[in-house]
Write a protein that holds these residues in place. Structure first.
Motif, PDB file in Angstrom:
ATOM      1  N   GLU A  21       8.901  -0.341   3.316  1.00  0.00           N
ATOM      2  CA  GLU A  21       9.586   1.028   3.529  1.00  0.00           C
ATOM      3  C   GLU A  21      10.486   1.084   2.624  1.00  0.00           C
ATOM      4  O   GLU A  21      11.369   0.239   2.161  1.00  0.00           O
ATOM      5  N   HIS A  24       8.533   2.739  -3.884  1.00  0.00           N
ATOM      6  CA  HIS A  24       8.065   3.862  -4.710  1.00  0.00           C
ATOM      7  C   HIS A  24       6.681   4.258  -4.050  1.00  0.00           C
ATOM      8  O   HIS A  24       6.286   5.219  -3.623  1.00  0.00           O
ATOM      9  N   TYR A  26       5.520   3.266  -0.998  1.00  0.00           N
ATOM     10  CA  TYR A  26       5.696   3.710   0.317  1.00  0.00           C
ATOM     11  C   TYR A  26       6.010   5.227  -0.007  1.00  0.00           C
ATOM     12  O   TYR A  26       5.180   6.249   0.894  1.00  0.00           O
ATOM     13  N   GLU A  27       6.774   5.750  -0.930  1.00  0.00           N
ATOM     14  CA  GLU A  27       7.122   7.052  -1.189  1.00  0.00           C
ATOM     15  C   GLU A  27       5.756   8.070  -1.348  1.00  0.00           C
ATOM     16  O   GLU A  27       5.243   9.160  -0.865  1.00  0.00           O
ATOM     17  N   LYS A  30       3.576   8.354   1.591  1.00  0.00           N
ATOM     18  CA  LYS A  30       4.029   9.407   2.823  1.00  0.00           C
ATOM     19  C   LYS A  30       3.811  10.715   2.047  1.00  0.00           C
ATOM     20  O   LYS A  30       3.480  11.612   2.987  1.00  0.00           O
ATOM     21  N   HIS A  31       4.041  10.841   0.867  1.00  0.00           N
ATOM     22  CA  HIS A  31       3.588  12.401   0.199  1.00  0.00           C
ATOM     23  C   HIS A  31       2.239  12.489   0.437  1.00  0.00           C
ATOM     24  O   HIS A  31       1.939  13.646   1.055  1.00  0.00           O
TER      25      HIS A  31
END
Length: 128
Positions: A21, A24, A26-27, A30-31
């Motif tokens: 979490e 990069h 992980y982001e 999520k996107h």
């Protein structure tokens, strides 16, 4: 088509990784989760905040131009088969997503899109 279901093909899938979490990756995950399932393909192709290698754009444009040619070939040479399989809605949605992406970032010259321009206009007009 039996080659699609061979036991070898099941070994090509990689197991899910535990992505830390806040990283990069992980982001990006999520996107993708937030946009791809939303049904809003324009939002799904918006650029996340990621630094790219210097030659990224050149490489990406070449790949996407070649992928467009695959779509053009399918539509011009194999669309009857796609209709027999009743997969035209899937093909059209996939192509629409692809076109929104390349148009959002101006990745394929308009002249290159000419073979499917009528279809592109038809698919794009439904979301205006």
């Amino acid at each position: 088509m039996s080659f699609l279901f061979s036991s070898r093909s099941s070994k090509t899938f990689k197991p899910k990784k535990n992505i830390p979490e806040g990283s990069h990756q992980y982001e990006l995950l999520k996107h993708a989760e937030a946009t791809l399932g939303s049904g809003n393909l324009r939002q799904a192709v918006m650029l996340p905040e990621v630094p790219f290698p210097k030659n990224f754009m050149s490489v990406a444009k070449t790949i996407l131009k070649r992928l467009f040619r695959v779509y053009a070939h399918i539509y011009h040479q194999h669309f009857d088969s796609v209709m027999q399989l009743q997969e035209e809605a899937h093909l059209n949605t996939s192509f629409k997503h692809f076109i929104f992406f390349v148009q959002e970032f101006n990745l394929i010259d308009r002249r290159e899109l000419a073979p499917l321009q009528e279809l592109i206009e038809k698919l794009g007009s439904k979301d205006r």
